[in-house]
Design a protein around this motif. Structure first.
Motif, PDB file in Angstrom:
ATOM      1  N   THR A  19       0.265   3.605 -17.754  1.00 13.30           N
ATOM      2  CA  THR A  19      -1.059   3.022 -17.542  1.00 13.30           C
ATOM      3  C   THR A  19      -1.028   1.650 -16.873  1.00 13.30           C
ATOM      4  O   THR A  19      -2.083   1.159 -16.456  1.00 13.30           O
ATOM      5  CB  THR A  19      -1.796   2.881 -18.887  1.00 13.30           C
ATOM      6  OG1 THR A  19      -1.000   2.082 -19.784  1.00 13.30           O
ATOM      7  CG2 THR A  19      -2.027   4.246 -19.523  1.00 13.30           C
ATOM      8  N   THR A  70      -1.116  -1.340 -14.483  1.00 12.94           N
ATOM      9  CA  THR A  70      -1.535  -1.639 -13.120  1.00 12.94           C
ATOM     10  C   THR A  70      -1.578  -3.154 -12.973  1.00 12.94           C
ATOM     11  O   THR A  70      -2.141  -3.838 -13.835  1.00 12.94           O
ATOM     12  CB  THR A  70      -2.919  -1.048 -12.810  1.00 12.94           C
ATOM     13  OG1 THR A  70      -2.865   0.375 -12.976  1.00 12.94           O
ATOM     14  CG2 THR A  70      -3.333  -1.355 -11.383  1.00 12.94           C
ATOM     15  N   ASP A  94       2.504  10.278  -9.804  1.00 13.17           N
ATOM     16  CA  ASP A  94       1.067  10.104  -9.633  1.00 13.17           C
ATOM     17  C   ASP A  94       0.660   8.632  -9.691  1.00 13.17           C
ATOM     18  O   ASP A  94      -0.450   8.275  -9.289  1.00 13.17           O
ATOM     19  CB  ASP A  94       0.307  10.880 -10.716  1.00 13.17           C
ATOM     20  CG  ASP A  94       0.478  12.375 -10.588  1.00 13.17           C
ATOM     21  OD1 ASP A  94       0.761  12.847  -9.464  1.00 13.17           O
ATOM     22  OD2 ASP A  94       0.362  13.081 -11.610  1.00 13.17           O
ATOM     23  N   ARG A  95       1.543   7.768 -10.203  1.00  9.16           N
ATOM     24  CA  ARG A  95       1.250   6.331 -10.276  1.00  9.16           C
ATOM     25  C   ARG A  95       1.638   5.585  -8.998  1.00  9.16           C
ATOM     26  O   ARG A  95       1.278   4.419  -8.823  1.00  9.16           O
ATOM     27  CB  ARG A  95       2.003   5.679 -11.451  1.00  9.16           C
ATOM     28  CG  ARG A  95       1.709   6.210 -12.839  1.00  9.16           C
ATOM     29  CD  ARG A  95       0.245   6.066 -13.280  1.00  9.16           C
ATOM     30  NE  ARG A  95      -0.462   4.917 -12.729  1.00  9.16           N
ATOM     31  CZ  ARG A  95      -0.416   3.678 -13.240  1.00  9.16           C
ATOM     32  NH1 ARG A  95       0.313   3.425 -14.299  1.00  9.16           N
ATOM     33  NH2 ARG A  95      -1.100   2.701 -12.688  1.00  9.16           N
ATOM     34  N   ALA A 112       0.705   5.671  -5.897  1.00  9.33           N
ATOM     35  CA  ALA A 112      -0.379   5.180  -5.039  1.00  9.33           C
ATOM     36  C   ALA A 112      -0.953   3.882  -5.583  1.00  9.33           C
ATOM     37  O   ALA A 112      -1.234   2.941  -4.825  1.00  9.33           O
ATOM     38  CB  ALA A 112      -1.463   6.243  -4.905  1.00  9.33           C
ATOM     39  N   ASP A 113      -1.127   3.802  -6.915  1.00 14.67           N
ATOM     40  CA  ASP A 113      -1.665   2.574  -7.510  1.00 14.67           C
ATOM     41  C   ASP A 113      -0.705   1.411  -7.321  1.00 14.67           C
ATOM     42  O   ASP A 113      -1.133   0.282  -7.029  1.00 14.67           O
ATOM     43  CB  ASP A 113      -1.914   2.786  -9.007  1.00 14.67           C
ATOM     44  CG  ASP A 113      -3.046   3.750  -9.288  1.00 14.67           C
ATOM     45  OD1 ASP A 113      -3.917   3.911  -8.407  1.00 14.67           O
ATOM     46  OD2 ASP A 113      -3.062   4.345 -10.379  1.00 14.67           O
ATOM     47  N   TRP A 114       0.575   1.661  -7.514  1.00 16.64           N
ATOM     48  CA  TRP A 114       1.543   0.567  -7.420  1.00 16.64           C
ATOM     49  C   TRP A 114       1.724   0.098  -5.980  1.00 16.64           C
ATOM     50  O   TRP A 114       1.816  -1.096  -5.723  1.00 16.64           O
ATOM     51  CB  TRP A 114       2.873   1.000  -8.034  1.00 16.64           C
ATOM     52  CG  TRP A 114       2.765   1.284  -9.510  1.00 16.64           C
ATOM     53  CD1 TRP A 114       1.822   0.787 -10.371  1.00 16.64           C
ATOM     54  CD2 TRP A 114       3.607   2.144 -10.278  1.00 16.64           C
ATOM     55  NE1 TRP A 114       2.033   1.275 -11.646  1.00 16.64           N
ATOM     56  CE2 TRP A 114       3.113   2.109 -11.624  1.00 16.64           C
ATOM     57  CE3 TRP A 114       4.706   2.940  -9.989  1.00 16.64           C
ATOM     58  CZ2 TRP A 114       3.713   2.837 -12.653  1.00 16.64           C
ATOM     59  CZ3 TRP A 114       5.301   3.659 -11.010  1.00 16.64           C
ATOM     60  CH2 TRP A 114       4.812   3.603 -12.328  1.00 16.64           C
ATOM     61  N   ALA A 149      -0.524   0.308  -3.664  1.00 18.63           N
ATOM     62  CA  ALA A 149      -1.766  -0.380  -3.309  1.00 18.63           C
ATOM     63  C   ALA A 149      -1.791  -1.803  -3.865  1.00 18.63           C
ATOM     64  O   ALA A 149      -2.486  -2.670  -3.326  1.00 18.63           O
ATOM     65  CB  ALA A 149      -2.967   0.400  -3.829  1.00 18.63           C
ATOM     66  N   ALA A 150      -1.025  -2.058  -4.923  1.00 17.64           N
ATOM     67  CA  ALA A 150      -0.996  -3.386  -5.536  1.00 17.64           C
ATOM     68  C   ALA A 150       0.012  -4.319  -4.875  1.00 17.64           C
ATOM     69  O   ALA A 150       0.134  -5.475  -5.281  1.00 17.64           O
ATOM     70  CB  ALA A 150      -0.676  -3.262  -7.020  1.00 17.64           C
TER      71      ALA A 150
END
Length: 270
Positions: A98, A100, A122-123, A125-127, A129-130
């Motif tokens: 979880t 981010t 699946d994580r 893309a979030d990482w 993007a950060a």
């Protein structure tokens, strides 16, 4: 899969061998854009390899994240505080499922952790993007789930004696993706990716060194599941020890232990 209880002292018994893949991963991470750079280490464990980040980027603001209180306590005691180059090394609780970042990072790195996180790709893309422009996401995971050390562990856990207690506690071969799949998930517009694999032949010393190794990592779910039954724990270890001795015979200079690992480095365009 059982959430394992961790033992920092057991994990660190093979610290030199375990740190080598992190050093090899670090060697492929490009220069970071921030001054000072902001770095997150996901799954920092006892912090011994997190400290290598401060050696590479002396002014960096580094936070190691882990969900094990035992590991975080060890990391705080041994490594937290100002670094020699004017940066800082901190540690905090977090779950990679979880987590981010609250602000852009120049480097998000993870060493032998994501195999414990179902659906970890699946994580990505979030990482990514950060990341700050020019920032990097890098990780390495074990690719040895078909090796005898893991096959024998799973086979024993599913045997008639143990299946009622242990059949569902261990990870399987799908705990990590194939290198090609990681490359596909990390490559895209505005970023480049480099994925590779290496098989290390660790020459381990001592009596039953492969068992000693896995007691610090892959065997933790079994040890956790049997923690309330010392006799059952010892019975399982006796059976598993005998199987490992046959699979990994000692040689004249130690016990060779092949260990495949998968590496990935993805960099966002500046």
């Amino acid at each position: 899969m059982t959430t394992p209880a961790w033992d920092p002292a057991q994990y660190l018994r093979h610290a030199g061998h375990r740190a080598r893949p992190f050093a090899d991963l670090l060697a492929r991470v490009p220069d970071l854009p921030g001054d000072p750079p902001r770095i997150a280490d996901l799954g920092c464990g006892p912090g011994n390899v997190t400290a290598l980040l401060a050696a590479r980027w002396p002014t960096a603001l580094i936070t190691g994240y882990d969900n094990s209180p035992e590991m975080l306590d060890k990391a705080h005691v041994d490594h937290a505080g100002p670094t020699a180059g004017g940066g800082r090394l901190d540690f905090a609780p977090a779950d990679a499922r979880t987590w981010t970042p609250a602000e852009p990072h120049d480097l998000i790195i993870s060493n032998a952790t994501l195999q414990w996180v179902p659906g970890h790709a699946d994580r990505f893309a979030d990482w990514v993007a950060a990341l700050a422009p020019g920032g990097t996401f890098a990780f390495q995971v074990p690719g040895n789930f078909s090796a005898p050390s893991h096959r024998l562990m799973r086979s024993l856990a599913h045997s008639a004696r143990w299946k009622d207690r242990l059949a569902d506690v261990l990870r399987h071969e799908d705990a990590v993706l194939a290198p090609e799949a990681y490359l596909d998930r990390l490559t895209g517009p505005g970023r480049t990716a480099d994925v590779w694999e290496t098989t290390y032949i660790h020459l381990l010393q001592g009596e039953d060194p492969v068992l000693d190794w896995v007691k610090g990592t892959g065997l933790r779910p079994v040890l956790t599941a049997l923690a309330d039954d010392p006799q059952a724990r010892e019975d399982f270890l006796t059976e598993y020890r005998a199987a490992l001795r046959e699979a990994y015979p000692a040689g004249p200079h130690g016990t060779p232990f092949p260990f495949r690992r998968i590496f990935a480095v993805a960099t966002r365009e500046a």
